[in-house]
Scaffold this motif. Structure first.
Motif, short mmCIF file in Angstrom:
data_model
loop_
_atom_site.label_atom_id
_atom_site.label_comp_id
_atom_site.label_asym_id
_atom_site.label_seq_id
_atom_site.Cartn_x
_atom_site.Cartn_y
_atom_site.Cartn_z
N PHE A 276 0.84 -1.18 0.00
CA PHE A 276 0.00 0.00 0.00
C PHE A 276 0.89 1.25 0.00
CE2 PHE A 276 -2.06 -3.44 2.27
CZ PHE A 276 -3.31 -3.50 1.67
N PRO A 277 0.39 2.35 -0.59
CA PRO A 277 1.20 3.57 -0.60
C PRO A 277 1.38 4.17 0.79
CG PRO A 277 -0.97 3.98 -1.53
CD PRO A 277 -0.85 2.50 -1.38
N GLU A 278 0.43 3.92 1.69
CA GLU A 278 0.56 4.39 3.07
C GLU A 278 -0.29 3.53 3.98
OE1 GLU A 278 -2.82 7.92 2.85
OE2 GLU A 278 -0.70 8.45 2.83
N PRO A 279 0.07 3.46 5.27
CA PRO A 279 -0.70 2.62 6.20
C PRO A 279 -1.85 3.41 6.83
CG PRO A 279 1.21 3.49 7.32
CD PRO A 279 1.27 4.04 5.92
N GLU A 280 -2.65 2.72 7.60
CA GLU A 280 -3.64 3.35 8.48
C GLU A 280 -3.14 3.15 9.91
OE1 GLU A 280 -7.28 1.21 9.63
OE2 GLU A 280 -8.36 2.97 8.88
N TYR A 281 -2.89 4.23 10.63
CA TYR A 281 -2.36 4.10 11.98
C TYR A 281 -3.49 3.75 12.95
CZ TYR A 281 2.24 5.69 10.62
OH TYR A 281 3.48 5.76 10.04
N ARG A 282 -3.16 2.87 13.92
CA ARG A 282 -4.12 2.42 14.92
C ARG A 282 -3.49 2.56 16.31
NH1 ARG A 282 -8.44 -0.41 12.97
NH2 ARG A 282 -8.74 -1.46 14.97
N TYR A 283 -4.31 2.99 17.27
CA TYR A 283 -3.81 3.23 18.62
C TYR A 283 -3.44 1.94 19.35
CZ TYR A 283 -5.31 8.15 18.69
OH TYR A 283 -5.45 9.49 18.45
N ILE A 284 -2.35 2.00 20.10
CA ILE A 284 -2.02 1.03 21.16
C ILE A 284 -1.62 1.88 22.38
CG2 ILE A 284 -1.43 -1.05 19.87
CD1 ILE A 284 1.47 -0.06 19.83
N LEU A 285 -2.61 2.54 22.95
CA LEU A 285 -2.39 3.58 23.95
C LEU A 285 -2.17 2.97 25.34
CD1 LEU A 285 -2.48 6.62 23.30
CD2 LEU A 285 -4.75 6.68 24.32
#
Length: 628
Positions: free
Chosen positions: A539-548
């Motif tokens: 993919f050209p860019e990822p989707e960021y997801r929280y690990i807070l």
């Protein structure tokens, strides 16, 4: 690249216990997390190759951080510094204690064959040449724990050389080993009637890939779909699919047109079969819920025969989600659940929006020991044929069986709900510990429980921070510590009302695959390219997801928490993508966004569970729901 591996090292380890090269270099073909037993936490299982053969392996727990971080994964080259060979559940396993990571390459090196099949081919070749004793004498030199029956050739398979391929013949002294390319399969039949006494070299499902074209698996059918028909501009056709399971994993198999006529009636759920001469390809993830990057296509030349020896072939594998935890599950996820059928609805029909045709449905009400009930919908033939509940027992009591459901879809219409799909299956009163425990709970105390439904819970919409705030489940943090919640074999769930006092600003998210229902971590290949190994896509860019992670407190104490994407977005009021942009463009604004929620007060649903980190026991407190 092939020269980087210590060719022949795995054979030497298996035969003599020590390779001629002191610290051999091998390649990881796969690395998968498996649950530990007896409270020992997770471990990683690996298949390692020296370019000639591959061997099942297991990483010691001290190597978990390398796999957790992705430093060791598929196609990683490692140097074996300390290792041993043990028998684990009747399978010869290479236990890897200490390694040196040399880096990761793009592809598999060589065309390795299973070491068990390879050794068997050597023995057969030696026997053909009148020298079987030499190989046997070498194997007799192995330490006692290595002098066990090999799990893949414990049937004395004839024609194992065919499965091992040309490499085995060369290693055995030149020439082609005994048998021929189809020798192991000549007596196999694709009709019912057993396997005619023929003995098969067995491949593990976990070892299948498009690079092997001579293999046989011995596996149980855990799910079988209805025959489905299609019609489009290119013509008409039909198909069906099954899920095969052995002790190493699962794989989906699909048959089209003539293969439907040939194999549909032959394959039955719950029975074990030998399967060979089928095509292995990349799994079409949009059509499969099976945890395998590959899938099988059954062809006219495929060979399938019933196996009467079902020892060591597991039944269905479940990974149950408690009903009380459904709100923490993403909508449209595929999960396994187990529950008591409290109520059984009548058959009804709706008109499909897609086809404008009527569809039969039946709704069940499931309950479990979390005090929650959920609606589960059966469709089509499953709804029409369902007779496990709704009637009465001989003593006049209503039928309320325990049913385990495999691969049902999570919905969020009017709160959480469940629905069976084409790949789903159910088992009524299965002989598993979870079913026995649930039956005992319901008969002794659960039958009189007033269960709460997801569509009646307060605090907002399901999936948007809502939750069942039951007063009797609220705890003070001091009481949580005093009662040692989370230290038992099962996780503890409770509510607290607390202030947010600290959020760790480092590593608050990870780059994830943007494919719906995936969310796995992706790795950057170059500036504009991110790769997901699970989806086998870039993919050209990822989707960021929280690990807070952070800290909450009330007047009795504090505890450290962790949470994932939806909860993190609630607490910070921004998406993880937005926070990533701030971190890279405006550090002051990023710090303010982290600090702004501090001091706010929340009702928090907490799941406390013990785990091990660097051989130290600790309690992890995960936020499952958050309501301001």
């Amino acid at each position: 690249m092939e020269g980087q591996l210590t060719e022949g090292a795995i054979r030497e380890i298996r035969v003599s216990g020590e390779p001629s090269v002191h610290e051999p270099i091998v390649q990881c073909l796969s690395v998968k997390k498996v649950g530990g037993s007896g409270g020992n936490g997770d471990r990683y299982r690996a298949i390692v190759s020296d370019g000639i053969t591959f061997q099942q392996g297991m990483f010691a727990t001290q190597l978990n951080p390398l796999a957790d971080s992705g430093e060791v994964g598929r196609y990683t080259l490692i140097k074996l510094l300390e290792y041993s060979v043990n028998l684990v559940k009747e399978r010869v396993i290479l236990i890897i204690h200490q390694i040196e990571v040399l880096g990761t390459v793009d592809n598999k090196i060589g065309e390795p064959a299973s070491i068990d099949i390879y050794l068997q081919a050597e023995q057969e070749q030696a026997a053909q040449n009148g020298g079987a004793g030499n190989v046997q004498e070498e194997e007799n030199d192995v330490k006692p724990q290595q002098q066990q029956v090999n799990p893949y050739n414990n049937r004395g398979a004839q024609g194992g050389a065919a499965a091992a391929g040309g490499r085995a013949g060369a290693a055995a002294g030149g020439g082609r080993p005994a048998g021929n390319a189809g020798g192991a399969n000549n007596n196999r039949s694709s009709t019912m009637g057993g396997h005619s006494g023929q003995q098969h070299p067995i491949y593990p499902i976990e070892g299948l890939s498009p690079y092997q074209n001579k293999w046989t698996i011995k596996a149980r059918v855990t799910n079988k779909s209805d025959i489905r028909h299609w019609s489009n501009a290119r013509g008409e056709g039909k198909l069906f699919s099954v899920t095969f399971l052995d002790e190493t994993g699962e794989i989906k198999a699909t048959g089209f047109n003539d293969a439907v006529d040939q194999f549909y009636n032959l394959l039955e759920e719950g029975k074990v079969y030998f399967v060979s001469k089928a095509r292995v390809g990349i799994a079409k993830r949009q059509f499969s819920n099976v945890n395998n990057e590959y899938e099988i296509t059954l062809e006219n030349s495929s060979e399938i025969s019933l196996c009467t020896d079902t020892e060591n072939v597991p039944q269905v594998k479940y990974s149950f989600v408690e009903l009380g935890q459904l709100e923490s599950v993403e909508p449209n996820s595929i999960i396994d659940v187990i529950g008591i059928v409290k109520e059984t609805g009548e058959i009804s029909q709706i008109v499909s929006k897609a086809t404008q045709k009527p569809i039969t449905k039946r709704e069940l009400t499931l309950v479990d020991a979390t005090g929650m009930s959920v609606r589960l919908t059966l469709w089509g033939r499953q709804a029409e044929n369902f007779t496990a509940a709704g009637g009465y027992n001989d003593d006049g009591s209503p039928q309320q069986p325990v049913i385990a459901f495999k691969a049902v879809r999570v919905g969020d219409f009017g709160g959480r709900s469940l629905s069976m799909v084409s790949s789903s299956s159910m088992a009524v009163d299965p002989d598993i510990p979870e079913a026995h425990a649930l039956r005992g709970w319901f008969d002794n105390q659960g039958e009189g429980t007033i269960f709460q439904t997801f569509n009646s819970m307060g605090g907002g919409a399901a999936g948007a921070g809502g939750g069942a705030m039951r007063l009797d489940q609220f705890k003070l943090i001091g009481d949580v510590k005093d009662e040692m919640l989370g230290t038992g074999d099962q996780p503890d769930n409770f509510w607290i009302r607390a202030h947010l006092v600290y959020i760790k600003k480092e590593n608050i998210s990870y780059p994830a695959c943007p494919t719906p229902k995936c969310g796995k971590k992706v790795m950057m290949e170059d500036t504009n390219s991110w790769r997901c190994e699970k989806c086998d896509r870039t993919f050209p860019e990822p989707e960021y997801r929280y690990i807070l992670s952070g800290q909450v407190a009330d007047f009795t104490g504090f505890l450290y928490f962790s949470c994932f994407n939806e909860i993190g977005q609630q607490l910070l009021g921004k998406t993880a993508d937005e926070m990533e942009v701030l971190k890279n463009t405006d550090e002051a604004a990023y710090d303010r966004a982290i600090a702004d929620p501090v001091g706010t007060t929340w009702n928090l649903s907490i799941r406390a569970k013990s785990d091990n980190w660097q051989d130290q026991q600790r309690i992890r407190y995960n936020i499952m729901r958050a309501i301001p």
